[in-house]
Design an enzyme around this catalytic site. Structure first.
Site, short mmCIF file in Angstrom:
data_model
loop_
_atom_site.label_atom_id
_atom_site.label_comp_id
_atom_site.label_asym_id
_atom_site.label_seq_id
_atom_site.Cartn_x
_atom_site.Cartn_y
_atom_site.Cartn_z
N ASP A 25 44.24 43.06 38.09
CA ASP A 25 42.81 43.17 37.80
C ASP A 25 42.43 44.64 37.68
O ASP A 25 43.23 45.45 37.22
CB ASP A 25 42.02 42.49 38.93
N HIS A 84 35.70 44.74 40.74
CA HIS A 84 36.08 43.36 40.43
C HIS A 84 37.33 42.96 41.22
O HIS A 84 37.38 41.89 41.85
CB HIS A 84 36.31 43.25 38.92
N SER A 136 36.34 34.08 37.41
CA SER A 136 37.07 35.19 38.05
C SER A 136 37.20 34.98 39.55
O SER A 136 38.20 35.36 40.16
CB SER A 136 36.33 36.51 37.85
#
Length: 478
Positions: free
Chosen positions: A169, A206, A414
């Protein structure tokens, strides 16, 4: 015509990749983004066939430039693919690339005779979605006093039995160790967290947020985060397979690989750029848990959609998102038979940044008056209300700014994905099961949870420490 959010994100991504001209595909739709002027092929004999066929096709068409057809450089080491230039990347606009389309059409008959695909666009692989090219929404600050959601599960970390989870990621924020649950997390640092004004950049955090969710659900894990998607949460397909290999080479094949990125490509046979990686993955014991994407679509999203292919059903588990109450699908979640399980993915709470002091963030997108996908509850399209910088061209309205002080609330497939990865890891620890693929099947076989997604009853996994978020009708815009 692509929706407003897609155009806003396209401009943002193009600015972050100024040396790579991009186009929307196909034909100004919101299905995917790809590199202009190039196609992707396997190196070797396939590349020669593609070059010869496209060159002959272009020679017969006076509107096409035959001299553009050439290899763009050496193949990557293990992915076994190369780029072939078929046009001028600087020509035309973002609404599509006719030269690439011509090249693909030129190969259709040849592919038919070969019985397999020889060529594809060079797609942009992004953080779970191309309609949004981002998670289901932007993060909102969450009070530290309220804790995370899910809250931390009971259990201790045991180095001798900890389940290895690799998160591919964006990287780890500089203050992530201030979040106690991430004490057993290692990996790459996030590149450039803030802009020149000290404002948090979009997408950063994230990977840290995802790692926090895994750790909350499964305390007996060793989590590694790789900063593979640091450029606006996106990477070209031609580079993605090689980066996946690099990530597993650095620390070995993990028990579980949590991936919250992908792309659609208008096909049902996967991505050429990850073909070699997927073959090698199949021969390992690693389970790939992959996000289904945030396009609100039934179109296959890769690599998650490999879960529907017979040769990868044991290898890949695709994950869609449930809305805040966990009873129905979230408005943004992709869906269809290729999505094998759903988990809460709306307004989850985890670590972001700001533990060492408040960090400002300026919203990039404005919320909508109504759900983009036609849902009637107060979804992430509408709430919480904010005005975004990219949605207000010419500065007609001042964008909203917030301050992060540790925790955030965020939505998307996600984040449903690491919940499922964590639940499988927790099952492995509880049952002393060392094979993640076996653990996946045993856990799903014992699962009695279901939800309703687009009229279908689907398997749903809800972590024991997850708290439902009340779902209300949309509030009127003031």
């Amino acid at each position: 015509m692509a929706p407003q959010r897609f155009h806003e994100q396209f401009e943002q991504i193009q600015r972050s990749m100024p040396d790579t001209p991009l186009a929307m595909g196909p034909d100004d739709s919101a299905e995917f983004i790809y590199e202009k002027g190039y196609v992707l092929v396997r190196d070797g004999e396939d590349a020669r066939v593609v070059e010869d066929t496209v060159r002959a096709h272009f020679t017969a068409d006076p509107d096409l430039v035959q001299d553009h057809v050439r290899r763009a450089g050496p193949r990557t080491n293990r992915s076994g693919i190369t780029r072939i230039q078929v046009g001028d990347p600087g020509a035309g606009d973002r609404s599509g690339d006719p030269t690439v389309a011509h090249a693909l059409r030129a190969l259709r008959e040849t592919e038919g005779r070969a019985g397999r695909r020889l060529v594809s666009r060079n797609h942009l692989v992004g953080i779970t979605g191309d309609v949004n090219s981002c998670p289901g929404d932007e993060p909102a600050p969450a009070p530290l006093a309220d804790g995370t959601n899910p809250t931390a599960a009971e259990g201790a970390h045991d180095p001798s039995s900890a389940v290895g989870v690799l998160v591919i990621d964006t990287g780890l924020m500089h203050d992530y160790r201030s979040f106690p649950l991430l004490a057993h997390t290692e990996g790459d640092a996030q590149v450039q967290e803030c802009d020149e004004q000290g404002v948090l950049r979009q997408y950063v955090g994230h990977g840290t947020f995802i790692a926090g969710l895994v750790a909350a659900v499964a305390p007996n894990t060793d989590i590694t985060v790789r900063n593979t998607l640091h450029d606006a949460g996106a990477i070209l397909e031609s580079e993605f397979g090689e980066k996946l290999f690099e990530a597993v080479d650095e620390g070995g094949w993990p028990d579980i690989l949590s991936l919250s990125a992908g792309t659609s490509n208008g096909r049902t046979d996967g991505l050429l750029g990850v073909e070699a990686f997927m073959r090698e993955l199949r021969d390992q014991r690693t389970l790939l848990v992959a996000a289904a994407g945030n396009n609100g679509s039934a179109t296959p999203f890769w690599p998650a959609a490999y879960a529907d292919r017979p040769d990868y059903q044991d290898v890949v588990l695709s994950v869609g998102a449930l809305r805040g109450d966990g009873e129905f699908g979230a408005c943004f979640s992709n869906h269809g038979g290729w999505v094998k399980v759903y988990a809460p993915g709306e307004r989850l709470t985890s670590a972001l940044t700001g533990f060492d002091g408040p960090v400002p963030y300026v919203y990039q997108h404005s919320t909508y008056d109504a759900c983009r996908y036609g849902f009637g509850y107060s979804c992430t399209c509408q709430s919480p209300r904010h005005t975004g910088l990219l949605s207000e061209p010419g500065g007609t309205a001042k964008p909203d700014q917030v301050m992060f002080e540790g925790y955030a609330q965020w939505s998307g497939t996600s984040f449903a994905t690491p919940l499922v990865a964590g639940m499988i890891a927790a099952h492995m620890s509880a049952q002393a099961e060392r094979d993640p693929r076996v653990a996946r099947y045993k856990m799903l076989a014992a699962n009695s949870g279901y939800a309703e997604v687009r009229g279908a009853h689907v398997p749903a996994l809800r972590p024991p420490t997850w708290r439902p978020v009340p779902v209300t009708p949309p509030a009127p815009r003031s």
